[in-house]
Design an enzyme around this catalytic site. Structure first.
Site, PDB file in Angstrom:
ATOM      1  N   HIS A 135       0.818  -1.219   0.000  1.00 17.71           N
ATOM      2  CA  HIS A 135       0.000   0.000   0.000  1.00 17.71           C
ATOM      3  C   HIS A 135       0.850   1.266   0.000  1.00 17.71           C
ATOM      4  CE1 HIS A 135       0.368  -0.156   4.532  1.00 17.71           C
ATOM      5  NE2 HIS A 135       0.436   1.144   4.349  1.00 17.71           N
ATOM      6  N   SER A 192       4.692   2.640   7.837  1.00 13.07           N
ATOM      7  CA  SER A 192       4.339   1.470   7.039  1.00 13.07           C
ATOM      8  C   SER A 192       5.535   0.975   6.229  1.00 13.07           C
ATOM      9  CB  SER A 192       3.186   1.799   6.085  1.00 13.07           C
ATOM     10  OG  SER A 192       2.002   2.035   6.786  1.00 13.07           O
ATOM     11  N   ASP A 251      -0.022  -7.756   1.621  1.00 13.23           N
ATOM     12  CA  ASP A 251       0.404  -6.352   1.654  1.00 13.23           C
ATOM     13  C   ASP A 251       1.928  -6.251   1.684  1.00 13.23           C
ATOM     14  OD1 ASP A 251       0.182  -3.631   1.579  1.00 13.23           O
ATOM     15  OD2 ASP A 251      -0.307  -3.388   3.707  1.00 13.23           O
TER      16      ASP A 251
END
Length: 381
Positions: free
Chosen positions: A116, A224, A146
């Protein structure tokens, strides 16, 4: 004494006091200035205080410092851009999109991050801890986990890869450390503990990401893709998401476990995609619960068996579906490796922990009998 006499006496006293004060003011005018006292106080505090010796750092402080210093160079700062089109001028340009984190996987320039972080972007730049910037290329990605693998060309002074740990033996309560770039604040260290294990969250393309690690280490946008480490400085996960109504850390963060990373990433590097282990059967996750309830059974109804598949080789039998849509079940999966199972999501979760070529034991209910069926997993889609 009369009132007029007392008044005259007081007046004389006040006059004498005033004359004395005037004489003092003329001889030492600074005495009556406010800044005289402030200046005197400043002069008294002009010298810095003596610094007290601190002594040695506590053992846990020293170990945390060493962990950060040993790992910092293996963590990268990722900035992304996207194409923007001006419909009036009929041209396009590249504009900043966002930032994220990643880490060095091997000596070949592979960088691991979250998918992402780069989804919807046109380019990504990787900055190393020493300030060098590299344009990154996408090697492969797995939306189901992911995870994305980037690659940069490092010709010299390659940073060391992050040491790999394990996640299957993690314990709730053990210390964890997150390094990343929250809000663009590069190379930030936060600490916490493992708060829970085996969490599930919605991921990219509506797919559920399973087996996540929950932690209270502060994780914010920009973290992230960064590494989650244990107290030995080993990678135990990728920081991937937070739970927060306000969009900032609320003490609940999630990380993809390293056991998943270590299984998925080699396939992404060699094939560009992740191939799930499969049985070669047709099931319906949305329909299965209702179907099982209608049939009065608990488990996963095998709707069909693919020709020349692992399931056909193992002798599994699919349901009979009549032209009018009625279903007569045959084999119903009730356990995998002696673990009871009653949903398609749970089956996929168990299979995802294995790899193609592994042999597992399927327990199926056929009529009124339970049968143990060994089956070798095949490549799925």
């Amino acid at each position: 004494m009369s009132d007029s006499g007392r008044f005259m006496s007081r007046l004389i006293i006040i006059t004498l006091v005033a004359m004395i004060l005037m004489l003092l003011f003329r001889s030492s005018p600074d005495f009556f200035r406010l800044d005289y006292f402030l200046e005197t106080e400043r002069q008294e505090k002009a010298e810095p205080r003596v610094v007290q010796a601190r002594g040695s750092l506590a053992e846990d402080e020293q170990s945390t410092i060493e962990l950060f210093e040993n790992t910092r160079d293996s963590v990268v700062f990722i900035t992304t851009r996207q194409r923007a089109t001006d419909i009036w001028r009929r041209d396009s340009s590249s504009i900043p999109r966002g930032t994220g984190s990643g880490f060095i996987w091997d000596d070949n320039g592979h960088i691991i991050t979250n998918l992402h972080v780069i989804t919807g972007t046109s380019s990504a730049t990787v900055r190393l801890a020493d300030g060098r910037d590299y344009q990154a290329g996408l090697v492969g990605a797995s939306p189901a986990h992911d995870i994305a693998v980037l690659k940069i060309g490092i010709g010299y002074e390659r940073p060391s890869p992050v040491p790999i740990g394990a996640s299957h033996d993690l314990k709730v309560g053990q210390k964890v450390f997150a390094i990343g770039n929250p809000f663009g604040l590069d190379w930030t260290l936060t600490t916490g503990i493992v708060s829970a294990l085996d969490r599930s969250l919605p991921g990219i393309e509506g797919r559920t990401i399973d087996n996540l690690i929950q932690t209270d280490a502060a994780i914010n946008p920009g973290n992230s893709g960064g590494p989650l480490l244990d107290s030995a400085g080993r990678l135990i996960g990728i920081n991937t998401a937070i739970y927060s109504p306000s969009g900032v850390s609320a003490g609940i963060g999630f990380a993809v476990p390293v056991d998943t990373i270590n299984r998925v990433v080699p396939q992404l590097i060699s094939r560009g995609k992740y191939i799930r282990p499969a049985l070669g059967i047709t099931v319906d996750g949305k329909f299965n619960d209702r179907l099982a309830s209608m049939l009065g059974v608990t488990g996963i109804v095998i709707l069909g068996v693919d020709p020349d598949s692992a399931a056909e080789t193992a002798g599994l039998v699919g349901a009979i579906i009549s032209p009018n849509g009625s279903i007569t079940p045959n084999d119903i999966i009730v356990a995998v490796d002696d673990k009871p199972i009653d949903s398609v999501d749970e089956l996929l979760k168990l299979l995802d922990k294995r790899k193609v070529g592994d042999t597992i034991q399927i327990t199926v209910q056929r009529d009124d009998e339970k049968i143990e069926v060994p089956i070798t997993l095949q490549p799925g889609e």
